[in-house]
Every structure is written in C-alpha cells, then in structure tokens.
Design an enzyme around this catalytic site. Structure first.
Site, PDB file in Angstrom:
ATOM      1  N   ASP A  36     -13.878  33.150  13.832  1.00 30.24           N
ATOM      2  CA  ASP A  36     -12.830  32.489  13.030  1.00 30.24           C
ATOM      3  C   ASP A  36     -11.449  33.151  13.127  1.00 30.24           C
ATOM      4  OD1 ASP A  36     -15.089  31.116  12.342  1.00 30.24           O
ATOM      5  OD2 ASP A  36     -14.998  31.552  10.202  1.00 30.24           O
TER       6      ASP A  36
ATOM      7  N   ASP B 176     -13.912  27.626  12.075  1.00 32.80           N
ATOM      8  CA  ASP B 176     -14.076  26.890  10.824  1.00 32.80           C
ATOM      9  C   ASP B 176     -13.438  25.514  11.013  1.00 32.80           C
ATOM     10  OD1 ASP B 176     -15.503  27.795   8.630  1.00 32.80           O
ATOM     11  OD2 ASP B 176     -13.727  28.178   7.409  1.00 32.80           O
TER      12      ASP B 176
ATOM     13  N   LYS C  43     -17.974  24.970  12.907  1.00 33.82           N
ATOM     14  CA  LYS C  43     -18.874  25.078  11.756  1.00 33.82           C
ATOM     15  C   LYS C  43     -18.178  24.602  10.494  1.00 33.82           C
ATOM     16  CE  LYS C  43     -17.728  29.995  10.951  1.00 33.82           C
ATOM     17  NZ  LYS C  43     -17.282  29.954   9.539  1.00 33.82           N
TER      18      LYS C  43
ATOM     19  N   CYS D  56     -17.535  35.625   6.684  1.00 27.87           N
ATOM     20  CA  CYS D  56     -18.085  34.966   7.875  1.00 27.87           C
ATOM     21  C   CYS D  56     -18.633  35.945   8.903  1.00 27.87           C
ATOM     22  CB  CYS D  56     -17.025  34.055   8.491  1.00 27.87           C
ATOM     23  SG  CYS D  56     -16.550  32.709   7.367  1.00 27.87           S
TER      24      CYS D  56
ATOM     25  N   HIS E  49      -8.453  24.853   3.510  1.00 25.22           N
ATOM     26  CA  HIS E  49      -8.163  25.660   4.697  1.00 25.22           C
ATOM     27  C   HIS E  49      -8.924  25.128   5.906  1.00 25.22           C
ATOM     28  CE1 HIS E  49     -11.942  27.440   3.234  1.00 25.22           C
ATOM     29  NE2 HIS E  49     -12.166  27.808   4.495  1.00 25.22           N
TER      30      HIS E  49
ATOM     31  N   HIS F 100     -13.396  22.271   8.831  1.00 26.69           N
ATOM     32  CA  HIS F 100     -13.769  21.516   7.637  1.00 26.69           C
ATOM     33  C   HIS F 100     -13.176  20.109   7.641  1.00 26.69           C
ATOM     34  CE1 HIS F 100     -15.575  24.967   5.762  1.00 26.69           C
ATOM     35  NE2 HIS F 100     -14.449  25.644   5.679  1.00 26.69           N
TER      36      HIS F 100
END
Length: 207
Positions: free
Chosen positions: A8, A48, A108, A153, A83, A50
């Site tokens: 990340d 990351d 992810k 993470c 975020h 989202h």
C-alpha cells in the site's frame, strides 16, 4: 525464489493523502532501492482499492467520526476517513515509486461490507485475494515485505503470510515501513517476531 511484497505505498497513506501515515513517503526511496537491487526474482505490490462509500469509512455511518470504533458486518471496526477510493488520485501509487519494476499488483478492500488490511484476505478471513495461491504457484520460498502501515496492513499481511505460506521464510523490512501509532508499531513488531517473522533492515535484504 525470492519475492518482495510492497504494501500500500499509495498517495492516500503519504503526506497530503486522505489517511496519511507520518513520514509515509520516506519509505519510497528505500523501496526503490529494493526494487532496483536485482536481489528479487519477483516484486509484488498491494493496492488498497475501495469502492466509494466503503463500510469502513466514517462517512457511511451517521454520527461517527474518523478514528472512532464502530461496527461493520457485526464486528468491531475502526472508522477511517474516506481513502484510496478506486480510480482516484488518492488510490494511486506514490508518483516516485518505481512501478515499472513491479511484476504483479494485488488490489484489496473491494468488498463494501468488510475491510481488508491484509494483502492475502479480508479481515473476516472468509474471502481470499488469491495472492497466496499466486506466490505458491510461482514457487516463492522467501518473502520480504514492507510498506504502509506497519501497525495495520503490513502486520496483517506478514501474519497471514506466515499462516498461509507454510515453509516460506517471511521477513519484515523495518526501515522500509512506517506506522500510524508508535506504540502500535512496537506491538506489531513484537507480534510479528513472536509469530515467526524475521525483523530486518534493508541493508540485510540488499546484502
């Protein structure tokens, strides 16, 4: 087969991002040295990724503020600022990171109803990302990992690597990582060490 996993290293977790890790951008030059070293047969990175309105965002829970505890799918959940929303600048890798040297990207955190700290599986440990299977298929025997953030993470990725990749040597590169909370970082490193993760400096990885 020796692999490097970068966790990340994204704009959102660096200064100026929506969920900045203190000095998060300082991992970039160390990561680049590792990428460019020729010491690794494979370089992987987690991202990351989202969806908008993810369930871990405080903004999706009326009355909740970032960094308060809440609930998500019946389990305790830290409420984060919005975020690393898909396809936004916040979700992109840090611009100085040598992404041309990365062989494989594992996204992810895409399930609206569960967070995903680890690069290997969701926090409820029900859904796998497929990363462990990929590393096994490639014949990886040594895995070094680093990135952001040590106490979230990175730690969960390291612990899952130990559990899901039996027989693989897992090492955490401390100076190529940064964390959110100093006490949390210490606890995370102690937990990783206790579970069998070697704690090293980038000099050892590059030796």
């Amino acid at each position: 087969m020796r692999a490097l996993l970068l966790i990340d290293i994204q704009n959102g977790f660096c200064p100026g991002g929506n969920l900045p890790v203190p000095d998060g951008d300082q991992v970039v030059p160390v990561a680049n040295r590792l990428i460019d070293s020729g010491k690794y047969d494979m370089v992987l990175a987690s991202q990351d990724w989202h969806p908008a309105g993810h369930g871990s965002f405080a903004s999706t829970h009326p009355g909740k503020k970032p960094f308060e505890m809440g609930m998500l799918s019946g389990k305790p959940q830290m409420m984060w600022p919005d975020h690393c929303v898909q396809n936004t600048e916040d979700a992109m890798f840090h611009p100085d990171l040598n992404i041309d040297g990365i062989d494989f990207i594992q996204q992810k955190g895409q399930n609206q109803a569960v967070d995903s700290y680890s690069a290997f599986r969701d926090n409820d440990q029900a859904a796998l990302t497929g990363l462990a299977a990929h590393l096994r298929a490639e014949g990886v025997t040594e895995l070094d990992l680093c990135g952001l953030a040590t106490d979230y993470c990175v730690k969960f990725s390291a612990l899952d690597a130990i559990e899901m990749l039996p027989g693989v040597t897992v090492r955490f590169i401390e100076d190529a990582s940064r964390g959110i909370d100093p006490d949390g970082v210490k606890a995370a490193i102690n937990e990783m060490r206790t579970r069998g993760v070697a704690i090293i400096h980038s000099k050892e990885a590059l030796a």
